[in-house]
Design a protein around this motif. Structure first.
Motif, PDB file in Angstrom:
ATOM      1  N   LEU A 156       0.834  -1.202   0.000  1.00 15.45           N
ATOM      2  CA  LEU A 156       0.000   0.000   0.000  1.00 15.45           C
ATOM      3  C   LEU A 156       0.869   1.253   0.000  1.00 15.45           C
ATOM      4  CD1 LEU A 156      -2.874  -0.920   2.483  1.00 15.45           C
ATOM      5  CD2 LEU A 156      -3.115  -0.364   0.053  1.00 15.45           C
ATOM      6  N   GLU A 157       1.931   1.238   0.789  1.00 12.44           N
ATOM      7  CA  GLU A 157       2.855   2.372   0.800  1.00 12.44           C
ATOM      8  C   GLU A 157       3.462   2.579  -0.588  1.00 12.44           C
ATOM      9  OE1 GLU A 157       4.819   2.633   5.208  1.00 12.44           O
ATOM     10  OE2 GLU A 157       5.466   0.963   3.950  1.00 12.44           O
ATOM     11  N   VAL A 158       3.845   1.479  -1.217  1.00 12.50           N
ATOM     12  CA  VAL A 158       4.472   1.569  -2.539  1.00 12.50           C
ATOM     13  C   VAL A 158       3.498   2.102  -3.584  1.00 12.50           C
ATOM     14  CG1 VAL A 158       5.474   0.218  -4.435  1.00 12.50           C
ATOM     15  CG2 VAL A 158       6.190  -0.220  -2.071  1.00 12.50           C
ATOM     16  N   VAL A 159       2.275   1.589  -3.610  1.00  5.46           N
ATOM     17  CA  VAL A 159       1.325   2.030  -4.635  1.00  5.46           C
ATOM     18  C   VAL A 159       0.933   3.494  -4.424  1.00  5.46           C
ATOM     19  CG1 VAL A 159      -0.899   1.412  -3.563  1.00  5.46           C
ATOM     20  CG2 VAL A 159      -0.611   1.225  -6.034  1.00  5.46           C
ATOM     21  N   MET A 162       3.740   5.351  -5.886  1.00 12.89           N
ATOM     22  CA  MET A 162       3.621   5.230  -7.341  1.00 12.89           C
ATOM     23  C   MET A 162       2.638   6.257  -7.895  1.00 12.89           C
ATOM     24  SD  MET A 162       3.510   1.049  -7.657  1.00 12.89           S
ATOM     25  CE  MET A 162       2.611   1.081  -9.221  1.00 12.89           C
ATOM     26  N   SER A 163       1.556   6.488  -7.156  1.00 13.22           N
ATOM     27  CA  SER A 163       0.536   7.433  -7.623  1.00 13.22           C
ATOM     28  C   SER A 163       1.063   8.858  -7.660  1.00 13.22           C
ATOM     29  CB  SER A 163      -0.707   7.370  -6.726  1.00 13.22           C
ATOM     30  OG  SER A 163      -0.469   7.995  -5.474  1.00 13.22           O
ATOM     31  N   GLY A 164       2.130   9.123  -6.909  1.00  9.17           N
ATOM     32  CA  GLY A 164       2.732  10.446  -6.925  1.00  9.17           C
ATOM     33  C   GLY A 164       3.785  10.607  -7.996  1.00  9.17           C
ATOM     34  N   GLY A 165       3.988   9.570  -8.808  1.00  7.44           N
ATOM     35  CA  GLY A 165       4.935   9.654  -9.902  1.00  7.44           C
ATOM     36  C   GLY A 165       6.362   9.300  -9.536  1.00  7.44           C
ATOM     37  N   TYR A 166       6.570   8.703  -8.358  1.00  9.30           N
ATOM     38  CA  TYR A 166       7.926   8.386  -7.922  1.00  9.30           C
ATOM     39  C   TYR A 166       8.446   7.122  -8.614  1.00  9.30           C
ATOM     40  CZ  TYR A 166       7.149  11.812  -4.253  1.00  9.30           C
ATOM     41  OH  TYR A 166       6.878  12.968  -3.576  1.00  9.30           O
ATOM     42  N   SER A 167       9.732   7.129  -8.953  1.00 11.74           N
ATOM     43  CA  SER A 167      10.376   5.966  -9.553  1.00 11.74           C
ATOM     44  C   SER A 167      10.675   4.926  -8.476  1.00 11.74           C
ATOM     45  CB  SER A 167      11.685   6.383 -10.228  1.00 11.74           C
ATOM     46  OG  SER A 167      12.625   6.823  -9.246  1.00 11.74           O
ATOM     47  N   LYS A 169      13.538   3.800  -7.664  1.00 17.85           N
ATOM     48  CA  LYS A 169      14.693   4.274  -6.897  1.00 17.85           C
ATOM     49  C   LYS A 169      14.265   5.281  -5.841  1.00 17.85           C
ATOM     50  CE  LYS A 169      19.290   6.316  -7.520  1.00 17.85           C
ATOM     51  NZ  LYS A 169      20.265   6.828  -8.517  1.00 17.85           N
ATOM     52  N   GLU A 170      13.377   6.204  -6.211  1.00 13.52           N
ATOM     53  CA  GLU A 170      12.903   7.218  -5.263  1.00 13.52           C
ATOM     54  C   GLU A 170      12.065   6.585  -4.159  1.00 13.52           C
ATOM     55  OE1 GLU A 170      12.600  11.133  -8.184  1.00 13.52           O
ATOM     56  OE2 GLU A 170      11.020   9.618  -8.236  1.00 13.52           O
ATOM     57  N   ILE A 171      11.242   5.604  -4.525  1.00 13.81           N
ATOM     58  CA  ILE A 171      10.429   4.910  -3.512  1.00 13.81           C
ATOM     59  C   ILE A 171      11.336   4.158  -2.544  1.00 13.81           C
ATOM     60  CG2 ILE A 171       8.714   3.092  -3.146  1.00 13.81           C
ATOM     61  CD1 ILE A 171       7.494   3.876  -5.858  1.00 13.81           C
ATOM     62  N   ALA A 172      12.357   3.506  -3.085  1.00 15.00           N
ATOM     63  CA  ALA A 172      13.301   2.774  -2.232  1.00 15.00           C
ATOM     64  C   ALA A 172      13.975   3.719  -1.240  1.00 15.00           C
ATOM     65  CB  ALA A 172      14.351   2.074  -3.096  1.00 15.00           C
ATOM     66  N   HIS A 173      14.368   4.890  -1.720  1.00 12.16           N
ATOM     67  CA  HIS A 173      15.011   5.867  -0.839  1.00 12.16           C
ATOM     68  C   HIS A 173      14.032   6.339   0.238  1.00 12.16           C
ATOM     69  CE1 HIS A 173      17.714   9.071   0.398  1.00 12.16           C
ATOM     70  NE2 HIS A 173      16.702   9.926   0.317  1.00 12.16           N
ATOM     71  N   ALA A 174      12.776   6.603  -0.169  1.00 12.72           N
ATOM     72  CA  ALA A 174      11.775   7.103   0.776  1.00 12.72           C
ATOM     73  C   ALA A 174      11.454   6.075   1.853  1.00 12.72           C
ATOM     74  CB  ALA A 174      10.505   7.498   0.032  1.00 12.72           C
ATOM     75  N   LEU A 175      11.473   4.802   1.480  1.00 17.79           N
ATOM     76  CA  LEU A 175      11.097   3.748   2.421  1.00 17.79           C
ATOM     77  C   LEU A 175      12.311   3.098   3.076  1.00 17.79           C
ATOM     78  CD1 LEU A 175       8.158   2.012   0.480  1.00 17.79           C
ATOM     79  CD2 LEU A 175       8.057   3.814   2.227  1.00 17.79           C
ATOM     80  N   GLY A 176      13.508   3.547   2.698  1.00 16.98           N
ATOM     81  CA  GLY A 176      14.714   3.027   3.326  1.00 16.98           C
ATOM     82  C   GLY A 176      14.992   1.570   3.024  1.00 16.98           C
ATOM     83  N   ALA A 178      16.004  -1.440  -0.460  1.00 18.29           N
ATOM     84  CA  ALA A 178      16.718  -1.590  -1.723  1.00 18.29           C
ATOM     85  C   ALA A 178      15.774  -1.435  -2.917  1.00 18.29           C
ATOM     86  CB  ALA A 178      17.397  -2.958  -1.783  1.00 18.29           C
ATOM     87  N   GLU A 179      16.324  -0.931  -4.030  1.00 24.86           N
ATOM     88  CA  GLU A 179      15.510  -0.756  -5.237  1.00 24.86           C
ATOM     89  C   GLU A 179      14.964  -2.097  -5.732  1.00 24.86           C
ATOM     90  OE1 GLU A 179      15.829   1.221  -9.729  1.00 24.86           O
ATOM     91  OE2 GLU A 179      17.512   1.368  -8.328  1.00 24.86           O
ATOM     92  N   GLY A 180      15.773  -3.153  -5.616  1.00 24.12           N
ATOM     93  CA  GLY A 180      15.309  -4.474  -6.034  1.00 24.12           C
ATOM     94  C   GLY A 180      14.099  -4.934  -5.238  1.00 24.12           C
ATOM     95  N   THR A 181      14.055  -4.585  -3.952  1.00 25.42           N
ATOM     96  CA  THR A 181      12.909  -4.933  -3.112  1.00 25.42           C
ATOM     97  C   THR A 181      11.659  -4.232  -3.602  1.00 25.42           C
ATOM     98  OG1 THR A 181      14.345  -5.244  -1.194  1.00 25.42           O
ATOM     99  CG2 THR A 181      11.996  -4.901  -0.755  1.00 25.42           C
ATOM    100  N   ILE A 182      11.805  -2.962  -3.982  1.00 24.22           N
ATOM    101  CA  ILE A 182      10.659  -2.201  -4.491  1.00 24.22           C
ATOM    102  C   ILE A 182      10.174  -2.796  -5.807  1.00 24.22           C
ATOM    103  CG2 ILE A 182       9.863   0.044  -5.303  1.00 24.22           C
ATOM    104  CD1 ILE A 182      10.335  -0.216  -2.245  1.00 24.22           C
ATOM    105  N   LYS A 183      11.107  -3.208  -6.659  1.00 23.72           N
ATOM    106  CA  LYS A 183      10.711  -3.849  -7.923  1.00 23.72           C
ATOM    107  C   LYS A 183       9.871  -5.088  -7.654  1.00 23.72           C
ATOM    108  CE  LYS A 183      14.588  -2.266 -10.781  1.00 23.72           C
ATOM    109  NZ  LYS A 183      15.799  -2.681 -11.550  1.00 23.72           N
TER     110      LYS A 183
END
Length: 211
Positions: A156-159, A162-167, A169-176, A178-183
């Motif tokens: 839910l946090e990720v989606v 996503m609705s705010g247009g974040y990539s 990489k940006e989502i991974a940074h915001a949530l602390g 790894a980018e692979g985890t967000i993928k």
């Protein structure tokens, strides 16, 4: 350089947007159109990186433009410009392939951020419009959009990001994390919603009342 095409039937609106965009040296105006027919004719020739599209235009509506350009594989990444009265049409526009929507009274910084995000492949859904769409959802004839499985709290946090247009990489940074985890989270969200891309995932989240 991001090449932007402006489609709006109001000359003053087109001129205003053009003037604002020309303040940024990384933006090039690819063309303009004042109605749906002109947009249909000029966009495939201009090959813009981003189409700013008024949803209500004469001759052909913005929705018709989206549908027809999509049908001939000539639809560039598109940002719908709307007013509060366009709720149901905006939903149809997103279904037809638009990458996002914003109100016409957005600030310069908001518009520039949205253009850059959409040019980079992200989606942009302005919160004020999202709230309006959710309030209007009971009046829109749409298919049930309940996910096949419930999203986890992290999904839910990720989606929402996503609705705010974040990539990713940006989502991974915001949530602390790894980018692979967000993928992996994004892949899980797409699977649960039964969709192929981020735009439709956000649309389903909007209509399901998750945002």
């Amino acid at each position: 350089m991001i090449r932007v095409f402006i489609a709006d039937d109001q000359l003053l609106v087109r001129q205003g947007i053009r003037t604002l965009l020309e303040l940024d040296p990384s933006i090039e105006i690819a063309g303009e159109a004042g109605d749906g027919d002109e947009t249909m004719e000029r966009v495939p020739e201009a090959h813009p990186d981003v189409l700013l599209l008024d949803i209500r235009m004469p001759k052909k509506s913005g929705l018709e433009v989206l549908q027809r350009l999509s049908a001939i594989n000539a639809l560039p990444p598109t940002l719908i410009l709307t007013t509060f009265d366009d709720s149901s049409i905006v939903l149809e526009g997103i279904r037809a392939g638009a990458r996002g929507f914003m109100l016409k009274d957005v600030s310069y910084d908001q518009l520039m951020s949205a253009i850059r995000a959409i040019a980079a492949g992200a989606t942009v859904f302005q919160p004020a419009v999202t709230e309006r769409l959710l309030r209007a959802s009971s009046h829109v004839n749409v298919q049930s959009l309940t996910p096949s499985e419930h999203l986890t709290d992290r999904e839910l946090e990720v989606v929402r990001l996503m609705s705010g247009g974040y990539s990713n990489k940006e989502i991974a940074h915001a949530l602390g994390t790894a980018e692979g985890t967000i993928k992996n989270h994004v892949s899980s969200i797409l699977a649960k919603f039964g969709v192929r891309d981020r735009t439709r995932a956000v649309l389903k989240a909007l209509e399901a009342g998750l945002l």
